[in-house]
Scaffold this motif. Structure first.
Motif, mmCIF file in Angstrom:
data_model
loop_
_atom_site.group_PDB
_atom_site.id
_atom_site.type_symbol
_atom_site.label_atom_id
_atom_site.label_comp_id
_atom_site.label_asym_id
_atom_site.label_seq_id
_atom_site.Cartn_x
_atom_site.Cartn_y
_atom_site.Cartn_z
ATOM 1 N N ASP A 178 4.613 7.626 0.437
ATOM 2 C CA ASP A 178 5.166 6.739 1.452
ATOM 3 C C ASP A 178 4.614 5.338 1.235
ATOM 4 O O ASP A 178 3.420 5.174 0.939
ATOM 5 N N VAL A 179 5.461 4.333 1.407
ATOM 6 C CA VAL A 179 4.996 2.959 1.460
ATOM 7 C C VAL A 179 4.477 2.762 2.880
ATOM 8 O O VAL A 179 5.231 2.858 3.845
ATOM 9 N N VAL A 180 3.182 2.537 3.022
ATOM 10 C CA VAL A 180 2.581 2.484 4.349
ATOM 11 C C VAL A 180 2.284 1.062 4.820
ATOM 12 O O VAL A 180 1.941 0.871 5.992
ATOM 13 N N GLY A 181 2.412 0.100 3.923
ATOM 14 C CA GLY A 181 2.149 -1.265 4.359
ATOM 15 C C GLY A 181 2.632 -2.291 3.363
ATOM 16 O O GLY A 181 2.538 -2.075 2.149
ATOM 17 N N GLU A 216 11.638 1.464 -4.650
ATOM 18 C CA GLU A 216 12.324 1.924 -5.863
ATOM 19 C C GLU A 216 11.439 1.996 -7.102
ATOM 20 O O GLU A 216 11.718 2.780 -8.009
ATOM 21 N N VAL A 217 10.383 1.171 -7.156
ATOM 22 C CA VAL A 217 9.588 1.089 -8.384
ATOM 23 C C VAL A 217 8.127 1.494 -8.168
ATOM 24 O O VAL A 217 7.566 2.243 -8.959
ATOM 25 N N LEU A 218 7.517 0.995 -7.105
ATOM 26 C CA LEU A 218 6.079 1.184 -6.923
ATOM 27 C C LEU A 218 5.698 2.535 -6.340
ATOM 28 O O LEU A 218 4.543 2.945 -6.430
ATOM 29 N N SER A 219 6.649 3.217 -5.714
ATOM 30 C CA SER A 219 6.337 4.508 -5.103
ATOM 31 C C SER A 219 7.340 5.561 -5.546
ATOM 32 O O SER A 219 8.457 5.245 -5.959
ATOM 33 N N ASN A 220 6.913 6.795 -5.455
ATOM 34 C CA ASN A 220 7.787 7.946 -5.714
ATOM 35 C C ASN A 220 8.120 8.537 -4.349
ATOM 36 O O ASN A 220 7.280 9.197 -3.730
ATOM 37 N N ALA A 221 9.343 8.319 -3.889
ATOM 38 C CA ALA A 221 9.737 8.698 -2.528
ATOM 39 C C ALA A 221 9.605 10.191 -2.253
ATOM 40 O O ALA A 221 9.516 10.603 -1.101
ATOM 41 N N VAL A 222 9.563 11.009 -3.286
ATOM 42 C CA VAL A 222 9.429 12.446 -3.097
ATOM 43 C C VAL A 222 8.034 12.813 -2.617
ATOM 44 O O VAL A 222 7.867 13.691 -1.770
ATOM 45 N N ILE A 223 7.022 12.103 -3.124
ATOM 46 C CA ILE A 223 5.641 12.490 -2.817
ATOM 47 C C ILE A 223 4.811 11.390 -2.165
ATOM 48 O O ILE A 223 3.660 11.633 -1.799
ATOM 49 N N ARG A 264 12.228 -3.496 -1.361
ATOM 50 C CA ARG A 264 13.081 -2.749 -2.293
ATOM 51 C C ARG A 264 12.277 -2.330 -3.523
ATOM 52 O O ARG A 264 12.339 -1.173 -3.967
ATOM 53 N N ILE A 265 11.478 -3.256 -4.061
ATOM 54 C CA ILE A 265 10.635 -2.937 -5.217
ATOM 55 C C ILE A 265 9.637 -1.837 -4.859
ATOM 56 O O ILE A 265 9.407 -0.907 -5.636
ATOM 57 N N ALA A 266 9.044 -1.934 -3.677
ATOM 58 C CA ALA A 266 8.078 -0.921 -3.241
ATOM 59 C C ALA A 266 8.729 0.452 -3.164
ATOM 60 O O ALA A 266 8.153 1.448 -3.605
ATOM 61 N N ASP A 284 0.846 -1.195 0.000
ATOM 62 C CA ASP A 284 0.000 0.000 0.000
ATOM 63 C C ASP A 284 0.880 1.244 0.000
ATOM 64 O O ASP A 284 1.810 1.356 0.806
ATOM 65 N N VAL A 285 0.562 2.165 -0.909
ATOM 66 C CA VAL A 285 1.312 3.406 -1.062
ATOM 67 C C VAL A 285 0.331 4.567 -0.939
ATOM 68 O O VAL A 285 -0.748 4.532 -1.534
#
Length: 82
Positions: A74-77, A65-72, A61-63, A7-8
């Motif tokens: 958060d991986v929440v789960g 680096e690939v699934l989320s944009n760390a600038v805007i 790592r995939i979450a 979840d992002v």
């Protein structure tokens, strides 16, 4: 086969225009029980074989680096579901 669910969500300090639009629609419908709506993304990763610590580390790592944009976002789960 097990599935890893990621979840992002948008970072809390950023505006969520989609969430605001849904919140406004709920208000127009007369639904007043909810004070805020935030919209995120859900990813389902089907795993071949067992989920061990290495597989979870790869999913993290995939979450990040690939699934989320760390600038805007958060991986929440990250959870394993059967």
């Amino acid at each position: 086969m097990p599935t890893i669910v990621v979840d992002v969500m948008p970072k809390a300090e950023l505006l969520d225009p989609q969430g605001k639009a849904v919140s406004g629609a709920l208000s127009r419908m007369g639904v007043e029980n909810f004070s805020d709506v935030r919209i995120g993304k859900r990813f389902e990763l089907t795993v071949e074989g067992e989920v061990d610590d290495d597989v979870l580390a790869t999913a993290r790592r995939i979450a990040d680096e690939v699934l989320s944009n760390a600038v805007i976002e958060d991986v929440v789960g990250i959870e394993v579901v059967p």
